[in-house]
Write a protein that holds these residues in place. Structure first.
Motif, PDB file in Angstrom:
ATOM      1  N   GLU A   3      27.994  41.325  40.993  1.00 35.02           N
ATOM      2  CA  GLU A   3      28.508  42.691  40.818  1.00 35.02           C
ATOM      3  C   GLU A   3      29.910  42.837  41.382  1.00 35.02           C
ATOM      4  OE1 GLU A   3      28.600  46.455  39.399  1.00 35.02           O
ATOM      5  OE2 GLU A   3      27.078  44.914  39.054  1.00 35.02           O
ATOM      6  N   ARG A   4      30.157  42.125  42.509  1.00 34.83           N
ATOM      7  CA  ARG A   4      31.491  42.181  43.108  1.00 34.83           C
ATOM      8  C   ARG A   4      32.549  41.723  42.111  1.00 34.83           C
ATOM      9  NH1 ARG A   4      33.264  37.522  47.124  1.00 34.83           N
ATOM     10  NH2 ARG A   4      33.174  36.509  45.096  1.00 34.83           N
ATOM     11  N   GLY A   5      32.196  40.700  41.276  1.00 35.87           N
ATOM     12  CA  GLY A   5      33.152  40.157  40.335  1.00 35.87           C
ATOM     13  C   GLY A   5      33.517  41.113  39.216  1.00 35.87           C
ATOM     14  N   ARG A   6      32.686  42.107  38.941  1.00 30.08           N
ATOM     15  CA  ARG A   6      32.940  43.030  37.836  1.00 30.08           C
ATOM     16  C   ARG A   6      33.909  44.132  38.269  1.00 30.08           C
ATOM     17  NH1 ARG A   6      29.762  41.835  33.653  1.00 30.08           N
ATOM     18  NH2 ARG A   6      27.932  40.556  34.037  1.00 30.08           N
ATOM     19  N   LEU A   7      35.047  43.691  38.753  1.00 34.23           N
ATOM     20  CA  LEU A   7      36.062  44.628  39.233  1.00 34.23           C
ATOM     21  C   LEU A   7      37.361  44.416  38.463  1.00 34.23           C
ATOM     22  CD1 LEU A   7      35.568  44.297  43.096  1.00 34.23           C
ATOM     23  CD2 LEU A   7      35.013  46.302  41.727  1.00 34.23           C
ATOM     24  N   LYS A   8      38.114  45.490  38.317  1.00 34.35           N
ATOM     25  CA  LYS A   8      39.465  45.417  37.748  1.00 34.35           C
ATOM     26  C   LYS A   8      40.448  45.588  38.907  1.00 34.35           C
ATOM     27  CE  LYS A   8      40.436  47.416  33.811  1.00 34.35           C
ATOM     28  NZ  LYS A   8      40.788  48.447  32.786  1.00 34.35           N
ATOM     29  N   VAL A   9      41.274  44.580  39.138  1.00 31.37           N
ATOM     30  CA  VAL A   9      42.193  44.560  40.270  1.00 31.37           C
ATOM     31  C   VAL A   9      43.638  44.611  39.752  1.00 31.37           C
ATOM     32  CG1 VAL A   9      42.997  43.275  42.288  1.00 31.37           C
ATOM     33  CG2 VAL A   9      40.563  43.225  41.656  1.00 31.37           C
ATOM     34  N   LEU A  10      44.435  45.509  40.330  1.00 34.48           N
ATOM     35  CA  LEU A  10      45.869  45.574  40.051  1.00 34.48           C
ATOM     36  C   LEU A  10      46.604  44.903  41.208  1.00 34.48           C
ATOM     37  CD1 LEU A  10      48.440  46.521  38.633  1.00 34.48           C
ATOM     38  CD2 LEU A  10      48.124  48.770  39.701  1.00 34.48           C
ATOM     39  N   ASP A  17      56.782  33.673  41.375  1.00 34.33           N
ATOM     40  CA  ASP A  17      55.914  32.514  41.598  1.00 34.33           C
ATOM     41  C   ASP A  17      54.671  32.907  42.390  1.00 34.33           C
ATOM     42  OD1 ASP A  17      57.652  30.943  40.219  1.00 34.33           O
ATOM     43  OD2 ASP A  17      58.638  30.097  42.005  1.00 34.33           O
ATOM     44  N   LEU A  18      54.879  33.670  43.457  1.00 30.96           N
ATOM     45  CA  LEU A  18      53.735  34.108  44.263  1.00 30.96           C
ATOM     46  C   LEU A  18      52.813  35.005  43.451  1.00 30.96           C
ATOM     47  CD1 LEU A  18      52.245  34.304  46.951  1.00 30.96           C
ATOM     48  CD2 LEU A  18      53.762  36.198  47.576  1.00 30.96           C
ATOM     49  N   ARG A  19      53.417  35.897  42.666  1.00 28.59           N
ATOM     50  CA  ARG A  19      52.605  36.805  41.841  1.00 28.59           C
ATOM     51  C   ARG A  19      51.696  36.022  40.895  1.00 28.59           C
ATOM     52  NH1 ARG A  19      56.439  39.594  39.927  1.00 28.59           N
ATOM     53  NH2 ARG A  19      56.659  38.698  37.856  1.00 28.59           N
ATOM     54  N   GLU A  20      52.228  34.987  40.275  1.00 31.54           N
ATOM     55  CA  GLU A  20      51.432  34.197  39.323  1.00 31.54           C
ATOM     56  C   GLU A  20      50.351  33.391  40.035  1.00 31.54           C
ATOM     57  OE1 GLU A  20      50.148  32.711  35.640  1.00 31.54           O
ATOM     58  OE2 GLU A  20      51.280  34.487  36.287  1.00 31.54           O
ATOM     59  N   ARG A  21      50.684  32.795  41.201  1.00 31.99           N
ATOM     60  CA  ARG A  21      49.690  31.999  41.944  1.00 31.99           C
ATOM     61  C   ARG A  21      48.522  32.861  42.389  1.00 31.99           C
ATOM     62  NH1 ARG A  21      54.154  29.787  44.645  1.00 31.99           N
ATOM     63  NH2 ARG A  21      53.551  30.852  46.570  1.00 31.99           N
ATOM     64  N   ILE A  22      48.832  34.017  42.958  1.00 29.33           N
ATOM     65  CA  ILE A  22      47.766  34.874  43.465  1.00 29.33           C
ATOM     66  C   ILE A  22      46.970  35.486  42.315  1.00 29.33           C
ATOM     67  CG2 ILE A  22      47.243  36.922  44.841  1.00 29.33           C
ATOM     68  CD1 ILE A  22      48.133  34.495  46.453  1.00 29.33           C
ATOM     69  N   ARG A  23      47.643  35.789  41.202  1.00 28.14           N
ATOM     70  CA  ARG A  23      46.917  36.317  40.042  1.00 28.14           C
ATOM     71  C   ARG A  23      45.860  35.317  39.573  1.00 28.14           C
ATOM     72  NH1 ARG A  23      46.617  35.581  34.894  1.00 28.14           N
ATOM     73  NH2 ARG A  23      48.264  34.007  34.911  1.00 28.14           N
ATOM     74  N   ILE A  24      46.225  34.044  39.541  1.00 21.38           N
ATOM     75  CA  ILE A  24      45.286  33.000  39.102  1.00 21.38           C
ATOM     76  C   ILE A  24      44.103  32.918  40.055  1.00 21.38           C
ATOM     77  CG2 ILE A  24      45.018  30.512  38.821  1.00 21.38           C
ATOM     78  CD1 ILE A  24      47.931  30.476  37.768  1.00 21.38           C
ATOM     79  N   VAL A  25      44.379  32.996  41.361  1.00 26.36           N
ATOM     80  CA  VAL A  25      43.285  32.948  42.347  1.00 26.36           C
ATOM     81  C   VAL A  25      42.361  34.143  42.181  1.00 26.36           C
ATOM     82  CG1 VAL A  25      42.735  33.105  44.805  1.00 26.36           C
ATOM     83  CG2 VAL A  25      44.575  31.595  44.033  1.00 26.36           C
ATOM     84  N   LEU A  26      42.928  35.333  42.051  1.00 24.55           N
ATOM     85  CA  LEU A  26      42.103  36.537  41.918  1.00 24.55           C
ATOM     86  C   LEU A  26      41.238  36.484  40.659  1.00 24.55           C
ATOM     87  CD1 LEU A  26      44.633  39.304  43.035  1.00 24.55           C
ATOM     88  CD2 LEU A  26      42.640  38.481  44.304  1.00 24.55           C
ATOM     89  N   GLU A  27      41.770  35.898  39.582  1.00 26.55           N
ATOM     90  CA  GLU A  27      41.004  35.808  38.343  1.00 26.55           C
ATOM     91  C   GLU A  27      39.793  34.890  38.477  1.00 26.55           C
ATOM     92  OE1 GLU A  27      43.812  34.685  35.338  1.00 26.55           O
ATOM     93  OE2 GLU A  27      44.194  36.790  34.773  1.00 26.55           O
ATOM     94  N   MET A  28      39.789  34.036  39.497  1.00 28.33           N
ATOM     95  CA  MET A  28      38.620  33.184  39.744  1.00 28.33           C
ATOM     96  C   MET A  28      37.453  33.991  40.302  1.00 28.33           C
ATOM     97  SD  MET A  28      40.643  29.973  41.480  1.00 28.33           S
ATOM     98  CE  MET A  28      39.117  29.140  41.960  1.00 28.33           C
ATOM     99  N   TYR A  29      37.741  35.158  40.882  1.00 25.16           N
ATOM    100  CA  TYR A  29      36.706  35.932  41.570  1.00 25.16           C
ATOM    101  C   TYR A  29      36.410  37.279  40.907  1.00 25.16           C
ATOM    102  CZ  TYR A  29      37.297  32.573  45.365  1.00 25.16           C
ATOM    103  OH  TYR A  29      37.353  31.427  46.110  1.00 25.16           O
TER     104      TYR A  29
END
Length: 447
Positions: A3-10, A17-29
């Motif tokens: 259920e935690r994974g069913r979130l929309k995060v902005l 570069d940092l924005r893209e790296r962290i976006r990829i990590v967040l998309e894993m969760y």
């Protein structure tokens, strides 16, 4: 995906570069991640996409993170905001608190810490979602949600009767039995169901900020208080305030909670004007607060104010056939999320489940079923289940007797400390334990 994974995060960060790296990590969760390079663009995305959680850098061009947090607070005060920055000036922290920011993460970002913070602040969002889904079903069946064993029937009967009243409720039981879940169900059954259900884990609040968090403050109440802020008692107005781990409140905070519950008003920090409240209180503890009250470690008058009705949730090991019922329910729920056919529990697997001590209670059972739903075939038999139990407990082998609760807890704390190089706050996050409770475990086991 849980259920935690069913979130929309902005996620808002001006460094590409940092924005893209962290976006990829967040998309894993998390199910959906939207990225933005500045606060102005993020605000437009917020209005269009309605994310569940916002994570933002503070120092950005065009519109910084603090201004973004303020604008979001005005638009959607229930949306949690997590701010990140390399700056350590406490003025940023105080301003973040002023704008109702839910968490504050330092750069360079630790991805585990970031994911844990997003999951933590999203808990009220998920609770509201669960309540909305329950209301859409029109009628909540507590038997389906809690179980049908004799041990749980008394809880169901008490919950149904007290839900229609404004009585204060104290829910007691071991860690993992579902106290916060029951509190949300009671609110969902009550006449206050269309008003806020606000959860606060007292042990997780910084001692220096707890009074302001609960009761709010006026402009100038302390250094950095550049505006008035409503507390959680007021945020829950007309609805329910759930005080989890209420036993962790300091004597001074206990006294102020007592006054607010008794008088239905309080003074915010630094204020001279009464704030009237109509807030129902549901409190919870994994301790026997009556014993603590008699021992003098918890205010006796507050105990009786919070306990118009005491509901004691039984541990899972005392709930008989509920173990199989809940195991099947968790398997079905998780398998649906995984888009697969739920494994069928064999009779010998059900027998093995019923013989487990379930020191972690319902939370532990759900963890076992998550692993089973992921790896089991068409059926889940005792041999395969025993392997899952052994791997999760880290000490029980096959069908052998699992470790005791004390042994498991001490071992888990030691392993977490080793894994984090002795960093206590990181170890607490790794175990998904509130830091106040983790410190008490360190004292208990002299670690």
């Amino acid at each position: 995906m849980d259920e935690r994974g069913r979130l929309k995060v902005l996620y808002v960060e001006d460094e590409p570069d940092l924005r893209e790296r962290i976006r990829i990590v967040l998309e894993m969760y998390f199910e959906t991640v939207i990225a933005s390079s500045d606060g102005k663009e993020a605000l437009a995305l917020f209005d269009r996409e309605h994310p569940d959680v916002v994570v933002s850098d503070i120092k950005m061009p065009i519109m910084d993170g603090l201004e973004l947090a303020r604008c979001i607070r005005e638009r959607a005060p229930e949306t949690p905001v997590v701010l990140s920055t390399a700056f350590t000036d406490t003025a940023y922290l105080l301003q973040a608190i002023e704008f109702g920011v839910s968490a504050y993460i330092r750069k360079p970002l630790d991805c585990r810490e970031l994911v844990a913070a997003v999951s933590r602040v999203a808990a009220p969002v998920l609770q509201r979602r669960e309540l909305e889904e329950a209301r859409r079903r029109e009628q909540v069946s507590l038997e389906l949600l809690l179980g049908e064993s004799p041990a749980i029937q008394r809880v169901i009967q008490q919950s149904r009767r007290v839900a229609e009243t404004d009585f204060s409720i104290l829910i007691q039981g071991e860690t993992g039995v579902g106290k916060s879940y029951l509190a949300a169900l009671i609110h969902g059954l009550s006449p206050r169901r269309d008003r806020p259900f606000v959860t606060v884990t007292v042990s997780s609040l910084a001692e220096s900020l707890v009074e302001s968090q609960l009761f709010g403050h006026v402009k100038g109440a302390f250094t950095g208080a550049q505006g008035a802020k409503r507390g959680l008692f007021e945020e829950a107005g007309g609805g329910t305030l759930f005080l989890d781990d209420v036993d962790c409140a300091s004597p001074a905070i206990q006294a102020k909670i007592l006054h607010a519950v008794e008088q239905k008003w309080f003074f915010p920090v630094g204020g001279t004007v009464k704030v009237q409240i109509d807030t129902r209180i549901i409190a919870a503890s994994n301790r026997d607060l009556l014993v603590d009250a008699k021992d003098g470690t918890f205010r006796e008058d507050l105990y009786y104010r919070l306990s118009d009705l005491v509901i004691t949730l039984p541990p899972l090991r005392e709930r008989g056939r509920d173990i199989a019922l809940l195991a099947r329910a968790f398997l079905n729920e998780i398998s649906l999320e995984l888009s697969r056919v739920p494994p069928r529990l064999t009779p010998d697997a059900i027998l093995l489940l019923s013989r487990q001590p379930w020191s972690g209670n319902v939370r532990e059972l759900k963890s076992v079923m998550k692993r089973a739903a992921l790896f089991a075939g068409e059926t889940l038999d005792a041999e395969e289940l025993a392997g899952i139990l052994s791997s999760l407990k880290g000490g029980a082998d096959g069908f052998g007797v699992p470790l005791t609760l004390d042994e498991l807890t001490r071992q888990a704390v030691q392993q977490a400390l080793v894994a984090t190089g002795g960093k206590k706050m990181e170890a607490a996050r790794l175990l998904d334990v509130e830091y106040g409770r983790f410190k008490r475990l360190l004292e208990r086991y002299r670690l």
